[in-house]
Scaffold this active site. Structure first.
Site, PDB file in Angstrom:
ATOM      1  N   TYR A 128      68.233  26.984   3.560  1.00  0.00           N
ATOM      2  CA  TYR A 128      68.282  25.828   4.459  1.00  0.00           C
ATOM      3  C   TYR A 128      67.994  26.202   5.904  1.00  0.00           C
ATOM      4  O   TYR A 128      67.485  25.395   6.663  1.00  0.00           O
ATOM      5  CB  TYR A 128      69.602  25.053   4.342  1.00  0.00           C
ATOM      6  CG  TYR A 128      70.850  25.897   4.376  1.00  0.00           C
ATOM      7  CD1 TYR A 128      71.347  26.411   5.557  1.00  0.00           C
ATOM      8  CD2 TYR A 128      71.546  26.156   3.196  1.00  0.00           C
ATOM      9  CE1 TYR A 128      72.489  27.174   5.578  1.00  0.00           C
ATOM     10  CE2 TYR A 128      72.702  26.917   3.203  1.00  0.00           C
ATOM     11  CZ  TYR A 128      73.164  27.431   4.405  1.00  0.00           C
ATOM     12  OH  TYR A 128      74.298  28.191   4.421  1.00  0.00           O
ATOM     13  N   LYS A 152      66.128   7.197  14.183  1.00  0.00           N
ATOM     14  CA  LYS A 152      65.775   7.214  15.606  1.00  0.00           C
ATOM     15  C   LYS A 152      66.937   6.563  16.364  1.00  0.00           C
ATOM     16  O   LYS A 152      66.894   5.383  16.711  1.00  0.00           O
ATOM     17  CB  LYS A 152      64.459   6.457  15.804  1.00  0.00           C
ATOM     18  CG  LYS A 152      63.841   6.595  17.159  1.00  0.00           C
ATOM     19  CD  LYS A 152      62.467   5.916  17.160  1.00  0.00           C
ATOM     20  CE  LYS A 152      61.973   5.734  18.567  1.00  0.00           C
ATOM     21  NZ  LYS A 152      60.727   4.947  18.607  1.00  0.00           N
ATOM     22  N   GLU A 198      57.850   6.283  10.001  1.00  0.00           N
ATOM     23  CA  GLU A 198      57.349   6.319   8.633  1.00  0.00           C
ATOM     24  C   GLU A 198      56.336   7.457   8.445  1.00  0.00           C
ATOM     25  O   GLU A 198      56.381   8.180   7.443  1.00  0.00           O
ATOM     26  CB  GLU A 198      56.690   4.975   8.263  1.00  0.00           C
ATOM     27  CG  GLU A 198      57.663   3.830   8.139  1.00  0.00           C
ATOM     28  CD  GLU A 198      58.015   3.130   9.450  1.00  0.00           C
ATOM     29  OE1 GLU A 198      58.666   2.071   9.374  1.00  0.00           O
ATOM     30  OE2 GLU A 198      57.663   3.622  10.547  1.00  0.00           O
ATOM     31  N   GLU A 256      57.187   5.069  25.581  1.00  0.00           N
ATOM     32  CA  GLU A 256      57.672   6.031  24.597  1.00  0.00           C
ATOM     33  C   GLU A 256      56.745   7.239  24.473  1.00  0.00           C
ATOM     34  O   GLU A 256      57.174   8.319  24.067  1.00  0.00           O
ATOM     35  CB  GLU A 256      57.800   5.375  23.219  1.00  0.00           C
ATOM     36  CG  GLU A 256      58.931   4.377  23.126  1.00  0.00           C
ATOM     37  CD  GLU A 256      59.041   3.774  21.751  1.00  0.00           C
ATOM     38  OE1 GLU A 256      60.104   3.952  21.113  1.00  0.00           O
ATOM     39  OE2 GLU A 256      58.071   3.119  21.296  1.00  0.00           O
TER      40      GLU A 256
END
Length: 118
Positions: A53, A98, A73, A21
């Site tokens: 935004y 994810k 996290e 990864e």
């Protein structure tokens, strides 16, 4: 309390704990709700008086694309801190996913709330 939101913002980044990864870019997807007061912007029809935004999205895209995290996290906490610190937001709810991390699931991730609701 009014909410300005961004839904389905998808960005590629380096995220994950496994060696493989760390060598590829993966998609993360975020939904964010941000507490603000839109009354002045609405009355004046003035973009400078609202939580823009597009500006928030551009900042988060830039941050996520250039970052590398082991955990969603940690990324979620960093994103929340940017929004709270840089955009005068008192409360936010962030969903950071994810997609593809678990083959049999459409998405996995975290949902956090930070700041004070008013």
């Amino acid at each position: 309390m009014d909410i300005v939101y961004i839904e389905g913002l998808t960005v590629e980044t380096v995220i994950g704990i496994y060696d493989w990864e760390r060598e590829i870019r993966q998609r993360v997807c975020l939904d964010i709700e941000m507490a603000t007061d839109i009354q002045q912007a609405a009355a004046a029809e003035d973009i400078d008086r609202t939580l823009n935004y597009k500006t928030v999205s551009d900042r988060l895209i830039s941050f996520i694309e250039s970052s590398e995290f082991l955990l969603v996290e940690t990324m979620a906490e960093e994103i929340a801190q940017i929004v709270l610190d840089e955009f005068d937001v008192r409360w936010l709810k962030l969903k950071l996913g994810k997609p593809g991390a678990v083959p049999m699931a459409r998405d996995v991730g975290v949902i956090i709330e930070r700041g004070e609701r008013f």
